[in-house]
Design an enzyme around this catalytic site. Structure first.
Site, PDB file in Angstrom:
ATOM      1  CG  ASP A  89     -30.862   5.250  -5.163  1.00 46.76           C
ATOM      2  OD1 ASP A  89     -32.020   4.784  -5.140  1.00 46.76           O
ATOM      3  OD2 ASP A  89     -30.126   5.178  -6.170  1.00 46.76           O
ATOM      4  CD  GLU A 154     -34.533   3.852 -10.161  1.00 48.78           C
ATOM      5  OE1 GLU A 154     -35.141   3.694 -11.227  1.00 48.78           O
ATOM      6  OE2 GLU A 154     -34.050   4.952  -9.809  1.00 48.78           O
ATOM      7  CG  HIS A 214       2.723  21.421 -29.833  1.00 52.36           C
ATOM      8  ND1 HIS A 214       2.398  22.055 -31.008  1.00 52.36           N
ATOM      9  CD2 HIS A 214       3.153  22.387 -28.972  1.00 52.36           C
ATOM     10  CE1 HIS A 214       2.604  23.357 -30.872  1.00 52.36           C
ATOM     11  NE2 HIS A 214       3.065  23.580 -29.634  1.00 52.36           N
ATOM     12  CB  THR A 317      -2.551  24.267 -29.355  1.00 53.03           C
ATOM     13  OG1 THR A 317      -1.204  24.381 -28.889  1.00 53.03           O
ATOM     14  CG2 THR A 317      -3.152  25.647 -29.530  1.00 53.03           C
ATOM     15  NE  ARG A 330     -33.894   6.110 -21.320  1.00 53.33           N
ATOM     16  CZ  ARG A 330     -33.911   6.148 -19.992  1.00 53.33           C
ATOM     17  NH1 ARG A 330     -34.509   5.173 -19.316  1.00 53.33           N
ATOM     18  NH2 ARG A 330     -33.318   7.117 -19.339  1.00 53.33           N
ATOM     19  CB  SER A 401     -35.491   2.300 -17.904  1.00 50.60           C
ATOM     20  OG  SER A 401     -35.428   2.604 -19.278  1.00 50.60           O
ATOM     21  CG  HIS A 429     -33.274  12.111 -12.855  1.00 52.88           C
ATOM     22  ND1 HIS A 429     -32.833  11.099 -13.688  1.00 52.88           N
ATOM     23  CD2 HIS A 429     -33.923  11.474 -11.844  1.00 52.88           C
ATOM     24  CE1 HIS A 429     -33.204   9.922 -13.206  1.00 52.88           C
ATOM     25  NE2 HIS A 429     -33.874  10.135 -12.096  1.00 52.88           N
TER      26      HIS A 429
END
Length: 456
Positions: A89, A154, A214, A317, A330, A401, A429
């Site tokens: 993947d 993964e 509002h 608003t 991590r 990781s 990525h």
């Protein structure tokens, strides 16, 4: 040592590259439901290839998500068994307008192959399969027993494979795991990754009023979840990058003096790293720690997205009823995801501003890992890498990781050999992901020689 399998790999390299390109054209983006069929197709293609090269008992194993691909060859009497792992993947390709060439049309430029999944992890999976093919085609057998397990989740936490591994099926009996999903520290420098950070990925949702309000009529009395969320986030980490969650650092095992000395000797230019890899005005983080320590051996806390409220063109608003932040941490040895999440959740609940409620959700997690370098499989890997690359192997950790490493250790008792061949600038990525073609070729040869060394 002469190797007929290496000779076979060199002669068949052009075909290997074309087969990689065919796999890269499949948009197997695991996080997007509309690509579920592509993920299944990628699994079928890999299963067909494993059958074609002579692996046995090839099949898809259905999970709660995308299927696993299993194969084995178990005829090497009195030899160790390796569990070969990879994933098919890929991450979404966004933002598309930053790609020089289409993400799912693999393109060669400047000695690299550009495509989503080129290095993470389809290119490295094909390396593994082609190493097995070369051995089987050249010698009619494998030098050790081999099980293959490929997953398709993964990039979204690996829940399916985690459940399967936790069941300890007999199909996964092995002596060690081989994972090619890491990188060389520098071009031409053989590298083994022996440590990984773990992680917890969470969502932090703050709720205020029962509906959007509002800001003219209710501003000044209605709680604003975005301000509350900001107040919470700023209390999680100080301006030096030190995490403020009580007890968060209690279980950390720092790197040894020998490991720190080895890191210090690595070919590393901090300014070049800042410019070419990070691309920021300056580097940040905890004072007193090197870049390697901060990225490999210290825990982190990061905010990845804050969806909510009005983000369209023009103005509206509105005081939103809720706000959300995606937050990850991590982890390093000997931290555990369960304890880290419990500490984080308890702390957040104590610092919630008045007028709002907060929900802290764990999305997925993975254990940190640290592999002893004195086991026979690591030693065989260093011998093989030296032969192919002509240099001594360096041992590094990774800031990233790979949850399956912890699963293999915890449930199956397997040490992992993390032998990957990416490069630090491969844009994992990110747009324009690439795989260096020399690394692809030498990676196949390295895996062949590693299996031959392990099977001696």
């Amino acid at each position: 040592m002469p190797s007929s399998a290496v000779d076979y790999a060199r002669k068949n390299y052009p075909r290997f590259l074309e087969e990689l390109k065919a796999l890269l054209r499949i948009p197997s983006v695991s996080t997007l439901p509309e690509h579920a069929g592509d993920c299944h197709f990628a699994a079928e293609v890999l299963a067909a290839d494993l059958s074609k090269i002579g692996m046995e008992n090839v099949r898809l194993i259905e999970t709660s998500g995308h299927p696993l691909v299993y194969a084995d060859w178990l005829h090497a009497a009195d030899k160790p068994t390796v569990l070969v792992y990879g994933h098919y993947d890929v991450q979404p390709p966004d933002p598309l307008d930053e790609w020089i060439s289409p993400p799912f049309e693999p393109t060669e430029r400047n000695g690299n192959l550009y495509a989503r999944g080129a290095v993470d992890d389809k290119g490295q999976v094909i390396m593994q399969i082609k190493a097995l093919e070369s051995l089987l085609a050249a010698t009619g057998k494998l030098p050790l027993n081999v099980r293959v397990l490929l997953e398709g989740e993964e990039e979204v936490g690996g829940e399916g494979i985690a459940t399967y591994v936790a069941s300890k099926p007999a199909q996964l009996d092995a002596d060690f795991a081989l994972i090619s999903d890491t990188e060389l520290f520098a071009p031409g420098l053989p590298t083994l990754c022996v440590g990984l950070r773990g992680m917890i990925y969470t969502e932090l949702e703050v709720k205020g009023a029962k509906t959007d309000l509002h800001s003219g009529m209710y501003g000044g009395v209605a709680p604003n979840p975005f301000f509350a969320l900001a107040q919470i986030l700023t209390k999680l980490k100080d301006e030096n990058g030190h995490i403020l969650i009580p007890g968060f650092y209690d279980d950390i095992v720092p790197p040894s003096a020998e490991e720190l000395a080895a890191w210090e000797s690595l070919p590393f230019d901090e300014e070049e790293y800042r410019i070419s890899e990070v691309g920021s005005k300056e580097l940040v983080g905890e004072p007193g720690f090197s870049v390697m320590e901060r990225t490999w051996a210290r825990p982190t806390l990061e905010v990845h997205g804050i969806p909510g409220g009005f983000i369209g063109a023009g103005a509206k608003t509105v005081i939103p009823a809720k706000a959300l932040a995606k937050v990850s941490m991590r982890l390093v040895p000997d931290m555990t995801p369960a304890k880290a999440f419990a500490l984080y959740k308890s702390y957040v609940e104590k610092i919630v501003p008045p007028g709002v409620d907060v929900e802290v959700r764990l999305i997925h997690s993975g254990d940190p890992a640290l592999i002893p370098v004195d086991n026979p499989y690591i030693k065989a890997a260093t011998r093989a890498l030296h032969e192919v690359w002509g240099k001594d192997t360096v041992f590094i950790r990774s800031g990233g990781s790979i949850p399956i490493v912890g699963d293999f250790a915890r449930h199956l008792g397997l040490p992992s050999v993390m032998m990957g061949f990416g490069l630090p600038d491969d844009n994992l990525h990110a747009p324009n992901e690439k795989f260096n073609l020399r690394n692809f070729a030498l990676g196949i040869e390295s895996l062949i020689r590693f299996m031959e060394e392990t099977g001696q």
